[in-house]
Design a protein around this motif. Structure first.
Motif, PDB file in Angstrom:
ATOM      1  N   ILE A  31       0.781  -1.257  -0.051  1.00 35.88           N
ATOM      2  CA  ILE A  31      -0.013  -0.038  -0.039  1.00 35.88           C
ATOM      3  C   ILE A  31       1.075   1.217  -0.035  1.00 35.88           C
ATOM      4  N   LYS A  32       0.475   2.419  -0.838  1.00 35.37           N
ATOM      5  CA  LYS A  32       1.287   3.636  -0.807  1.00 35.37           C
ATOM      6  C   LYS A  32       0.240   4.937  -0.200  1.00 35.37           C
ATOM      7  N   VAL A  33      -0.952   4.526  -0.594  1.00 31.28           N
ATOM      8  CA  VAL A  33      -2.016   5.460   0.084  1.00 31.28           C
ATOM      9  C   VAL A  33      -3.252   4.927   0.360  1.00 31.28           C
ATOM     10  N   SER A  34      -3.602   5.457   1.907  1.00 33.86           N
ATOM     11  CA  SER A  34      -5.033   4.953   2.240  1.00 33.86           C
ATOM     12  C   SER A  34      -5.933   5.963   2.780  1.00 33.86           C
ATOM     13  N   GLY A  35      -7.044   6.250   2.162  1.00 40.55           N
ATOM     14  CA  GLY A  35      -7.519   7.654   2.520  1.00 40.55           C
ATOM     15  C   GLY A  35      -8.620   7.272   3.650  1.00 40.55           C
ATOM     16  N   VAL A  36      -8.622   8.132   4.545  1.00 35.69           N
ATOM     17  CA  VAL A  36      -9.833   8.135   5.643  1.00 35.69           C
ATOM     18  C   VAL A  36     -11.100   8.467   5.157  1.00 35.69           C
ATOM     19  N   CYS A  37     -12.185   7.842   5.257  1.00 35.19           N
ATOM     20  CA  CYS A  37     -13.528   8.094   4.816  1.00 35.19           C
ATOM     21  C   CYS A  37     -14.455   8.181   6.069  1.00 35.19           C
ATOM     22  N   GLY A  38     -15.477   9.085   5.497  1.00 34.37           N
ATOM     23  CA  GLY A  38     -16.622   9.146   6.453  1.00 34.37           C
ATOM     24  C   GLY A  38     -17.172   7.726   7.228  1.00 34.37           C
ATOM     25  N   SER A  39     -17.123   6.800   6.307  1.00 43.30           N
ATOM     26  CA  SER A  39     -17.614   5.476   6.656  1.00 43.30           C
ATOM     27  C   SER A  39     -16.854   4.906   7.634  1.00 43.30           C
ATOM     28  N   ASP A  40     -15.456   5.148   7.291  1.00 37.36           N
ATOM     29  CA  ASP A  40     -14.564   4.478   8.355  1.00 37.36           C
ATOM     30  C   ASP A  40     -14.707   5.411   9.743  1.00 37.36           C
ATOM     31  N   LEU A 321      -7.432  15.935  -7.968  1.00 37.28           N
ATOM     32  CA  LEU A 321      -8.286  15.822  -6.696  1.00 37.28           C
ATOM     33  C   LEU A 321      -7.256  15.996  -5.488  1.00 37.28           C
ATOM     34  N   GLU A 322      -6.057  15.649  -5.707  1.00 35.28           N
ATOM     35  CA  GLU A 322      -5.068  15.831  -4.878  1.00 35.28           C
ATOM     36  C   GLU A 322      -4.969  17.021  -3.994  1.00 35.28           C
ATOM     37  N   LYS A 323      -5.507  18.036  -4.567  1.00 33.84           N
ATOM     38  CA  LYS A 323      -5.663  19.549  -3.920  1.00 33.84           C
ATOM     39  C   LYS A 323      -6.820  19.308  -2.596  1.00 33.84           C
ATOM     40  N   MET A 324      -7.294  18.244  -2.752  1.00 34.13           N
ATOM     41  CA  MET A 324      -8.397  18.099  -1.639  1.00 34.13           C
ATOM     42  C   MET A 324      -7.595  17.668  -0.279  1.00 34.13           C
ATOM     43  N   VAL A 325      -6.310  17.320  -0.613  1.00 34.80           N
ATOM     44  CA  VAL A 325      -5.781  16.595   0.623  1.00 34.80           C
ATOM     45  C   VAL A 325      -5.341  17.615   1.609  1.00 34.80           C
ATOM     46  N   THR A 326      -5.488  17.628   2.748  1.00 39.29           N
ATOM     47  CA  THR A 326      -4.922  18.572   3.737  1.00 39.29           C
ATOM     48  C   THR A 326      -4.067  18.075   4.892  1.00 39.29           C
ATOM     49  N   HIS A 327      -4.028  16.719   4.870  1.00 39.57           N
ATOM     50  CA  HIS A 327      -3.236  16.110   6.142  1.00 39.57           C
ATOM     51  C   HIS A 327      -2.995  14.887   5.664  1.00 39.57           C
ATOM     52  N   GLU A 336      -3.419   9.042  14.679  1.00 40.30           N
ATOM     53  CA  GLU A 336      -3.439  10.733  14.651  1.00 40.30           C
ATOM     54  C   GLU A 336      -4.502  10.922  13.576  1.00 40.30           C
ATOM     55  N   ALA A 337      -4.269  10.336  12.405  1.00 46.56           N
ATOM     56  CA  ALA A 337      -4.893  10.702  11.047  1.00 46.56           C
ATOM     57  C   ALA A 337      -6.562  10.300  11.396  1.00 46.56           C
ATOM     58  N   PHE A 338      -7.102   9.525  12.137  1.00 44.50           N
ATOM     59  CA  PHE A 338      -8.259   9.097  12.506  1.00 44.50           C
ATOM     60  C   PHE A 338      -8.756  10.374  13.395  1.00 44.50           C
ATOM     61  N   GLU A 339      -8.004  10.577  14.150  1.00 43.67           N
ATOM     62  CA  GLU A 339      -8.209  11.668  15.267  1.00 43.67           C
ATOM     63  C   GLU A 339      -8.673  13.226  14.522  1.00 43.67           C
ATOM     64  N   THR A 340      -7.706  13.285  13.468  1.00 39.53           N
ATOM     65  CA  THR A 340      -7.874  14.318  12.787  1.00 39.53           C
ATOM     66  C   THR A 340      -9.092  14.408  11.841  1.00 39.53           C
ATOM     67  N   ALA A 341      -9.295  13.393  11.301  1.00 32.96           N
ATOM     68  CA  ALA A 341     -10.443  13.146  10.230  1.00 32.96           C
ATOM     69  C   ALA A 341     -11.827  13.329  11.094  1.00 32.96           C
ATOM     70  N   ALA A 342     -11.795  12.802  12.475  1.00 36.48           N
ATOM     71  CA  ALA A 342     -13.039  12.578  13.134  1.00 36.48           C
ATOM     72  C   ALA A 342     -13.175  14.046  13.417  1.00 36.48           C
ATOM     73  N   ALA A 343     -12.342  15.065  13.783  1.00 34.31           N
ATOM     74  CA  ALA A 343     -12.462  16.301  14.269  1.00 34.31           C
ATOM     75  C   ALA A 343     -12.939  17.315  12.962  1.00 34.31           C
ATOM     76  N   LYS A 344     -13.095  16.774  11.867  1.00 35.77           N
ATOM     77  CA  LYS A 344     -13.690  17.441  10.678  1.00 35.77           C
ATOM     78  C   LYS A 344     -13.038  18.698  10.285  1.00 35.77           C
ATOM     79  N   GLU A 345     -12.371  19.363  10.824  1.00 36.93           N
ATOM     80  CA  GLU A 345     -11.753  20.322  10.315  1.00 36.93           C
ATOM     81  C   GLU A 345     -10.558  19.967   9.372  1.00 36.93           C
ATOM     82  N   CYS A 346     -11.063  19.677   8.167  1.00 34.52           N
ATOM     83  CA  CYS A 346     -10.124  19.086   7.274  1.00 34.52           C
ATOM     84  C   CYS A 346     -10.620  18.867   6.042  1.00 34.52           C
TER      85      CYS A 346
END
Ligand SMILES: [Zn+2]
Ligand SMILES: [Zn+2]
Length: 354
Positions: A31-40, A321-327, A336-346
């Motif tokens: 794996i090279k990239v794995s995105g955090v999704c709302g369903s995760d 679409l890469e412009k959408m990546v903030t973290h 930390e990736a999950f904590e950041t995504a869960a806070a939704k300021e991203c």
């Protein structure tokens, strides 16, 4: 290999696992990239009641992995192929189609792996997800990335981009359309990018400045802050502004948020014979939509066979679409990736392997 496991109630942990091996017809992907999704995130915050925990532990004692390794937005490089694999070879760059299935039934043959009676989504209990160094997947789930598509594109293709592409295709969107898009998480933002590329005029409805800003960056013709509308003492003004910018009302709508208000507002904005598609549940449909001859359709991800069309579309329109990546985080910091995504300021949060 290293992988993240979800422990429930917003707890997670990176653990060591033995490296998986591909069997016949299977492919090992580094794996090279794995995105955090709302369903995760729904899975991440879910709190198992104590009495249910024992029941679950017993039920899934043989499921591997358990607790689950999440992630269904993965892309990477083929490391090894199992016996009989012919369509990919070591070194190929791939996006992983995230529903694994029997491969033989009518729905599988048509490419609708998610409709198979034996289907399992990556990241669910018993089907390893992509927040791991390595992932074994059936050969037919490997979507080879064209030159010009990055691993980040590959992660979007695995979920957000394919969801919006299939949904907007169902609307048959064109330059004749004005579309109202609700929800500006990664799926809704992919919708903004794609609706613009298809030629439609776009009004984007969402919350949080960072996401409204991304919608502007991706070319939305009007961006509406739902929280500001709700707090506004004179909501007639904002609706007046919308009517002014989109005088003929909206011919199309796309709902990605799952909010009851969003569904109601979207249907209110649609003109007679308007058509709408939703990829999010949880919203009742008001009965006055009957008098307007509104068509509402559900849409769930994308059939595997649509991949080439999506890849061609992304290349042709340079969707970036890469412009959408903030973290971005390494796997060691997946927690930390999950904590950041869960806070939704991203915007989009990803784990990436350099
Ligand atoms: Zn997803
Ligand atoms: Zn099947």
């Amino acid at each position: 290999m290293k992988a993240l496991v979800l422990l429930g109630d917003s707890r997670s942990e990176v653990r060591e696992f033995p490296d998986p091996k591909p069997g016949p017809g299977e492919v090992l992907v580094r794996i090279k990239v794995s995105g955090v999704c709302g369903s995760d995130l729904k899975q991440y915050v879910y709190k198992v009641p104590p009495e249910k925990q024992k029941e679950m532990d017993a039920k899934f004692k043989d499921a591997k992995p358990y607790p689950p390794i999440p992630g269904h937005e993965g892309s990477g490089v083929v490391e090894e192929t199992g016996e009989g694999v012919t369509s990919v070879k070591p070194g190929d760059r791939v996006s992983i189609y995230h529903y694994e299935s029997c491969g033989k039934c009518e729905q599988c043959v048509k490419g609708y792996f998610m409709r198979c009676s034996k289907t399992k989504g990556m990241g669910q209990i018993g089907c390893q997800g992509s927040f791991a160094d390595l992932k074994v997947t059936p050969e037919r789930n490997c979507m080879v990335l064209s030159e010009g598509l990055s691993f980040v594109d590959g992660a979007f293709i695995a979920c957000g981009a394919q969801t919006s592409f299939a949904a907007l295709n169902k609307l048959g969107l064109s330059g004749l359309d004005d579309i109202a898009i609700f929800g500006l998480g990664p799926v809704g933002l992919c919708g903004v990018v794609m609706a613009k590329a298809m030629g439609a005029k776009v009004a984007a409805f969402g919350r949080r400045e960072i996401r409204l800003g991304l919608a502007r960056k991706f070319g939305a013709d009007m961006v509406v802050d739902i929280d500001a509308v709700k707090a506004d003492k004179n909501p007639k003004k904002i609706w007046g502004d919308i009517r002014e910018k989109f005088p003929g009302s909206f011919s199309a709508g796309y709902e990605t948020s799952g909010s009851e208000d969003a569904m109601k507002w979207m249907l209110q904005l649609l003109t007679f014979d308007g058509r709408a598609v939703t990829v999010a549940g949880g919203a009742p449909i008001p009965n006055w939509f009957i008098g307007r001859d509104t068509s509402i359709r559900g849409s769930f991800i994308m059939p595997r066979g649509m991949y080439d069309k999506l890849a061609g579309f992304m290349l042709k329109h340079k969707t970036n679409l890469e412009k959408m990546v903030t973290h971005r985080f390494p796997i060691e910091k997946a927690k930390e990736a999950f904590e950041t995504a869960a806070a939704k300021e991203c915007g989009k949060v990803i784990v990436e392997w350099k």
